[in-house]
Structures are given as C-alpha cells and as structure tokens.
Design an enzyme around this catalytic site. Structure first.
Site, PDB file in Angstrom:
ATOM      1  N   GLU A  43      -3.388  -0.844   2.392  1.00 11.49           N
ATOM      2  CA  GLU A  43      -2.248  -0.133   2.979  1.00 11.49           C
ATOM      3  C   GLU A  43      -1.378  -1.116   3.753  1.00 11.49           C
ATOM      4  OE1 GLU A  43      -1.490   3.783   5.803  1.00 11.49           O
ATOM      5  OE2 GLU A  43      -3.238   2.536   6.198  1.00 11.49           O
ATOM      6  N   LYS A 115       2.125   8.450   0.810  1.00 12.31           N
ATOM      7  CA  LYS A 115       1.006   8.987   1.595  1.00 12.31           C
ATOM      8  C   LYS A 115       1.321  10.385   2.104  1.00 12.31           C
ATOM      9  CE  LYS A 115      -1.688   7.664   5.712  1.00 12.31           C
ATOM     10  NZ  LYS A 115      -1.789   6.638   6.780  1.00 12.31           N
ATOM     11  N   CYS A 156      -5.378   5.547   2.851  1.00 13.35           N
ATOM     12  CA  CYS A 156      -5.974   5.540   4.187  1.00 13.35           C
ATOM     13  C   CYS A 156      -6.398   6.926   4.685  1.00 13.35           C
ATOM     14  CB  CYS A 156      -5.017   4.861   5.161  1.00 13.35           C
ATOM     15  SG  CYS A 156      -5.799   4.358   6.720  1.00 13.35           S
TER      16      CYS A 156
END
Length: 284
Positions: A43, A115, A156
């Site tokens: 990330e 994300k 993540c």
C-alpha cells in the site's frame, strides 16, 4: 491449474516518489531474477506523507505518476504481472484515491481498485488516523484474470472486512490480496491471524506485501510481508520490517483441494437475524 512463483516487495516509502520508485524497481528486478512472474508491492508504494497539504503537493493523476510509469515499463521489459498494492492518486474531486493497479505483462493497466474501507481510528498509544478526511473510498470489489489465475484486489484495512474476500472467492478468485501499511501496534496484534483467516475461510492463497519500519514522516509500520496457502499455512514471510522481497511457489490446484475438503463457500446459506424477546413456544 498453474504453478508459478509469486513475490512480495517490502518497502519503507518516504516522501520522494522518484526515490521510492527507484528502490522498488531494484527489488522488482531482483524478484523477477529469482523467478517470480507475479510481483506485488505494498500500500502507498509511491509516497507516504502524513501531512495532507504536503501529500497533495507531491502527487498527481495516476497516468502522470512516476512510480506507475516505472512499473509499466518494468512489467513489459521483464514480462511479469506487476500488482501495485496502491498509489496515492489525486482525483478531480480534490480528494485522493488509495488506488491499486494490476499491470499485465505487456505493461498495460489491466485493472485498478480504490480502497473501500477507510481507517478512521484513535489508538491507545495516542496515534490518530482519519483517512476519510483525505481519501475518497471506492465502491467496488475488483477481480482480474492473470495468466496464472484469478486475483482479487483489496488494500490494507479491507482485510478486516471478510465480506470483500468472500465475494471475490464466490467469483472464482484463487489469489486474494491485502497489500498494506499496517501500523506496528495493530500489526503485532493482528497481521498474521487476519491474513491466515482470510485464506482459510475462502480456501485461497493470501498474498500481502507490506510497508515496514520508521518512515520519513515519522510513522512506523509493521512489515512482515507474507503469503499464506489455502489451508492457512504461511509459506513465505519477511520476518522483519526492512525493505526486501520474498518469493514462494504458488500451486493454484491447492485452492480446489482446500475448497473440496472444507466446502464453506458452497455450504453457505442466506439467513436473517433478530433479537429474541423470549420463546412463545418450543421450536419443533
């Protein structure tokens, strides 16, 4: 079914996109030399900057990002599939996308994913994070087909939301991913168990490259890039927080074997829920 080598690139990204790209390129080349044909970075590979204003001053649109340009060139040159765990990308809205890219062996962008889940939290050690103040969340779980199998893309904090990975597994993902920049505190507590859990419950490989160490902006990330097989065994791990890479052999036939032994996806049933207010009669 395919057998191939995958690699996780572990970084300690700082404020310079060009410098981060240079470090990543060297590690990508080393991983390819070791036989990896699927290579994943963590990330925020291109930049890690705590200050919102400084971040905005350093980034641009995805197409103009030096890290992305490097990755496309290197993927084509080395004939590898390159999965950028995410880049910070400036959007027309004035906010930022935490955006993953999957680059094919021809250097073309095959898929991108923003994300979905934002890390908004106050930690017991005094750290406070408000990703939603800077980043626009994504709306779609994305999968893409590579020469070696179907890959589910996540980033993540998404790893704490099992529904994302179950939906990807239902759609045939053999490889699940959650490249990350986990804080040291949460990483020490939960990193390994979350990675293994997502692999076990979906009968899939879990491959997650990570940021590690104390960064230029002062944050500290956990590192420990790892790969878990469909039975939940860790098959490769960088057992530290230093930049580097790890390579492991992936056998996608193990996905079918695991899902046959524990058919959780096919046994899944729809259900409702309610708060019981006492039994009026004994169920038959």
């Amino acid at each position: 079914m395919a057998t191939f080598k995958a690699a996780c690139i572990q970084l300690r990204s700082g404020k310079s996109i060009e410098q981060n790209a240079s470090v990543a390129e060297e590690l990508i080349r080393q991983a390819a030399e070791a036989g990896a044909i699927y290579i994943q970075t963590p990330e925020m590979s291109n930049v890690l900057v705590r200050s919102r204003d400084e971040l905005m001053a350093r980034i641009g649109s995805g197409s103009a990002d030096p890290f992305l340009k490097m990755a496309q060139t290197v993927a084509s040159e080395l004939n590898v599939s390159l999965h950028l765990g995410s880049l910070a990308v400036l959007k027309d809205s004035g906010k930022v996308a935490n955006r993953a890219y999957f680059i094919g062996t021809d250097g073309a962008i095959q898929a991108s994913y923003d994300k979905i889940h934002m890390f908004d939290v106050d930690l017991p050690n005094g750290e406070s994070w408000r990703e939603s103040a800077t980043y626009d969340p994504g709306q779609e779980a994305i999968l893409t087909d590579a020469p070696f199998g179907r890959v589910g893309m996540a980033v993540c904090y998404d790893v704490r939301f099992p529904a994302v990975f179950r939906e990807q597994a239902r759609r045939g993902a053999e490889i699940l991913t959650a490249p990350a920049a986990f804080t040291r505190q949460t990483g020490e507590a939960h990193w390994h168990v979350l990675q293994r859990a997502r692999a076990i419950e979906n009968g899939a490989y879990m491959i997650s490259a990570a940021q590690g160490g104390v960064h230029e902006d002062g944050r500290e990330t956990y590192g420990h890039s790892l790969m878990a097989d469909p039975w939940g065994e860790v098959i490769a791990e960088l057992d530290h927080d230093e930049p580097g890479f790890v390579v492991a052999e992936v056998e996608t036939e193990n996905v079918a074997k695991a899902r046959t032994r524990i058919p959780a996806i096919t046994n899944e049933r729809a259900f409702t829920s309610r708060i019981a207010d006492g039994l009026k009669e004994i169920p038959a």
